[in-house]
Write a protein that holds these residues in place. Structure first.
Motif, mmCIF file in Angstrom:
data_model
loop_
_atom_site.group_PDB
_atom_site.id
_atom_site.type_symbol
_atom_site.label_atom_id
_atom_site.label_comp_id
_atom_site.label_asym_id
_atom_site.label_seq_id
_atom_site.Cartn_x
_atom_site.Cartn_y
_atom_site.Cartn_z
ATOM 1 N N PHE A 1 -33.234 -11.338 -7.112
ATOM 2 C CA PHE A 1 -32.510 -10.752 -5.993
ATOM 3 C C PHE A 1 -32.581 -11.708 -4.820
ATOM 4 C CE2 PHE A 1 -36.800 -8.936 -5.993
ATOM 5 C CZ PHE A 1 -37.235 -9.167 -4.696
ATOM 6 N N ASP A 2 -31.855 -11.426 -3.752
ATOM 7 C CA ASP A 2 -31.834 -12.303 -2.578
ATOM 8 C C ASP A 2 -33.076 -12.101 -1.721
ATOM 9 O OD1 ASP A 2 -29.355 -13.129 -3.402
ATOM 10 O OD2 ASP A 2 -28.248 -11.874 -1.993
ATOM 11 N N HIS A 3 -33.680 -13.219 -1.320
ATOM 12 C CA HIS A 3 -34.819 -13.178 -0.393
ATOM 13 C C HIS A 3 -34.348 -12.537 0.911
ATOM 14 C CE1 HIS A 3 -38.415 -14.435 1.727
ATOM 15 N NE2 HIS A 3 -37.737 -15.226 2.536
ATOM 16 N N ALA B 1 -33.442 -1.429 -2.949
ATOM 17 C CA ALA B 1 -33.899 -0.358 -2.060
ATOM 18 C C ALA B 1 -35.188 0.301 -2.553
ATOM 19 C CB ALA B 1 -32.801 0.693 -1.917
ATOM 20 N N GLU B 2 -35.352 0.426 -3.865
ATOM 21 C CA GLU B 2 -36.518 1.118 -4.423
ATOM 22 C C GLU B 2 -37.833 0.386 -4.138
ATOM 23 O OE1 GLU B 2 -32.894 2.035 -6.915
ATOM 24 O OE2 GLU B 2 -33.798 0.241 -6.057
ATOM 25 N N ILE B 3 -37.772 -0.930 -3.940
ATOM 26 C CA ILE B 3 -38.995 -1.710 -3.685
ATOM 27 C C ILE B 3 -38.968 -2.394 -2.324
ATOM 28 C CG2 ILE B 3 -39.519 -2.090 -6.121
ATOM 29 C CD1 ILE B 3 -38.297 -4.928 -5.767
ATOM 30 N N GLU B 4 -38.002 -2.049 -1.506
ATOM 31 C CA GLU B 4 -37.782 -2.740 -0.236
ATOM 32 C C GLU B 4 -39.005 -2.714 0.685
ATOM 33 O OE1 GLU B 4 -34.470 -3.010 3.314
ATOM 34 O OE2 GLU B 4 -34.526 -1.206 2.061
ATOM 35 N N LYS B 5 -39.615 -1.559 0.876
ATOM 36 C CA LYS B 5 -40.759 -1.469 1.791
ATOM 37 C C LYS B 5 -41.941 -2.279 1.285
ATOM 38 C CE LYS B 5 -39.575 2.947 3.871
ATOM 39 N NZ LYS B 5 -39.954 4.344 4.085
ATOM 40 N N LEU B 6 -42.200 -2.223 -0.016
ATOM 41 C CA LEU B 6 -43.307 -2.991 -0.585
ATOM 42 C C LEU B 6 -43.059 -4.489 -0.446
ATOM 43 C CD1 LEU B 6 -45.987 -3.068 -2.174
ATOM 44 C CD2 LEU B 6 -44.615 -3.078 -4.265
ATOM 45 N N VAL B 7 -41.858 -4.934 -0.792
ATOM 46 C CA VAL B 7 -41.524 -6.353 -0.703
ATOM 47 C C VAL B 7 -41.595 -6.833 0.748
ATOM 48 C CG1 VAL B 7 -39.643 -8.034 -0.968
ATOM 49 C CG2 VAL B 7 -40.172 -6.448 -2.818
ATOM 50 N N ASN B 8 -41.042 -6.077 1.669
ATOM 51 C CA ASN B 8 -41.076 -6.476 3.075
ATOM 52 C C ASN B 8 -42.508 -6.571 3.597
ATOM 53 O OD1 ASN B 8 -38.306 -6.708 3.183
ATOM 54 N ND2 ASN B 8 -37.999 -4.683 4.047
ATOM 55 N N LYS B 9 -43.379 -5.690 3.138
ATOM 56 C CA LYS B 9 -44.789 -5.731 3.548
ATOM 57 C C LYS B 9 -45.457 -6.997 2.994
ATOM 58 C CE LYS B 9 -48.090 -3.999 5.811
ATOM 59 N NZ LYS B 9 -47.972 -3.895 7.274
ATOM 60 N N ILE B 10 -45.185 -7.306 1.745
ATOM 61 C CA ILE B 10 -45.770 -8.516 1.127
ATOM 62 C C ILE B 10 -45.258 -9.768 1.841
ATOM 63 C CG2 ILE B 10 -45.795 -9.916 -0.973
ATOM 64 C CD1 ILE B 10 -45.723 -7.244 -2.553
ATOM 65 N N VAL B 11 -43.977 -9.831 2.113
ATOM 66 C CA VAL B 11 -43.377 -10.989 2.794
ATOM 67 C C VAL B 11 -43.937 -11.145 4.207
ATOM 68 C CG1 VAL B 11 -41.209 -11.925 3.697
ATOM 69 C CG2 VAL B 11 -41.296 -10.981 1.391
ATOM 70 N N SER B 12 -44.291 -10.042 4.852
ATOM 71 C CA SER B 12 -44.837 -10.117 6.212
ATOM 72 C C SER B 12 -46.134 -10.906 6.259
ATOM 73 C CB SER B 12 -45.030 -8.716 6.790
ATOM 74 O OG SER B 12 -46.138 -8.059 6.194
ATOM 75 N N PHE B 13 -46.893 -10.933 5.187
ATOM 76 C CA PHE B 13 -48.139 -11.714 5.169
ATOM 77 C C PHE B 13 -47.834 -13.199 5.202
ATOM 78 C CE2 PHE B 13 -49.561 -7.901 2.589
ATOM 79 C CZ PHE B 13 -50.116 -7.269 3.691
ATOM 80 N N GLY B 14 -46.745 -13.619 4.587
ATOM 81 C CA GLY B 14 -46.344 -15.023 4.625
ATOM 82 C C GLY B 14 -45.809 -15.440 5.967
ATOM 83 N N LYS B 15 -45.172 -14.525 6.683
ATOM 84 C CA LYS B 15 -44.617 -14.834 8.008
ATOM 85 C C LYS B 15 -45.695 -14.946 9.062
ATOM 86 C CE LYS B 15 -40.114 -12.751 7.280
ATOM 87 N NZ LYS B 15 -39.194 -11.667 7.639
#
Length: 145
Positions: A121-123, A128-142
């Motif tokens: 999928f696009d970074h 939608a089903e995993i959006e909150k989890l993915v956004n939380k994980i990505v926030s650690f990299g930011k």
């Protein structure tokens, strides 16, 4: 009467154990990867630690950060809402990666000795089903960029 009580008690205890197993993600591995020709990011979350790699060839040591209790509870709450059986069939909301409009991303979950992997999928635009989890994980990299 005692037999009925014992049966009901057994059913309730069995249900409680299955929910407890779902809540226990301390041995679960969440791996998010996003990549293009000029960009690479891999974030691995295991037991309240996140390891962030920005080097595709592993020439540099990855950063390791501790995840706060508050963030860990958020991850657990998002993880509990995911139907792991449906993870491989989740639909991507956009296709920007086809024309270099976004990095190619995916999420791999290793839970109770089983692997679950999304299709690409696009970074920045997860299903939608995993959006909150993915956004939380990505926030650690930011946080460390």
């Amino acid at each position: 009467m005692k037999a009925i009580t014992m049966i009901l008690l057994t059913v309730f205890l069995a249900k409680g154990c299955s929910n407890e197993a779902q809540n226990d993600i301390s041995n679960t591995t969440l791996q998010y990867t996003a990549t293009t020709r000029g960009f690479f990011q891999k974030i691995v979350v295991i037991n309240q630690k996140a390891t962030i790699s920005r080097d595709r060839n592993s020439e540099k040591f990855p950063e390791e950060i501790a995840i706060s209790d508050k963030d860990w509870k958020e991850i657990i709450s998002y993880f509990e809402k995911i139907d792991l059986g449906k993870v491989p069939t989740l639909k991507d909301p956009t296709q920007k990666r086809f024309y270099d409009g976004a990095a190619i991303a995916n999420l791999k979950i290793r839970y109770q000795d089983k692997n679950y992997e999304t299709t690409d999928f696009d970074h920045g635009f997860p299903p939608a089903e995993i959006e909150k989890l993915v956004n939380k994980i990505v926030s650690f990299g930011k946080a460390k960029e």
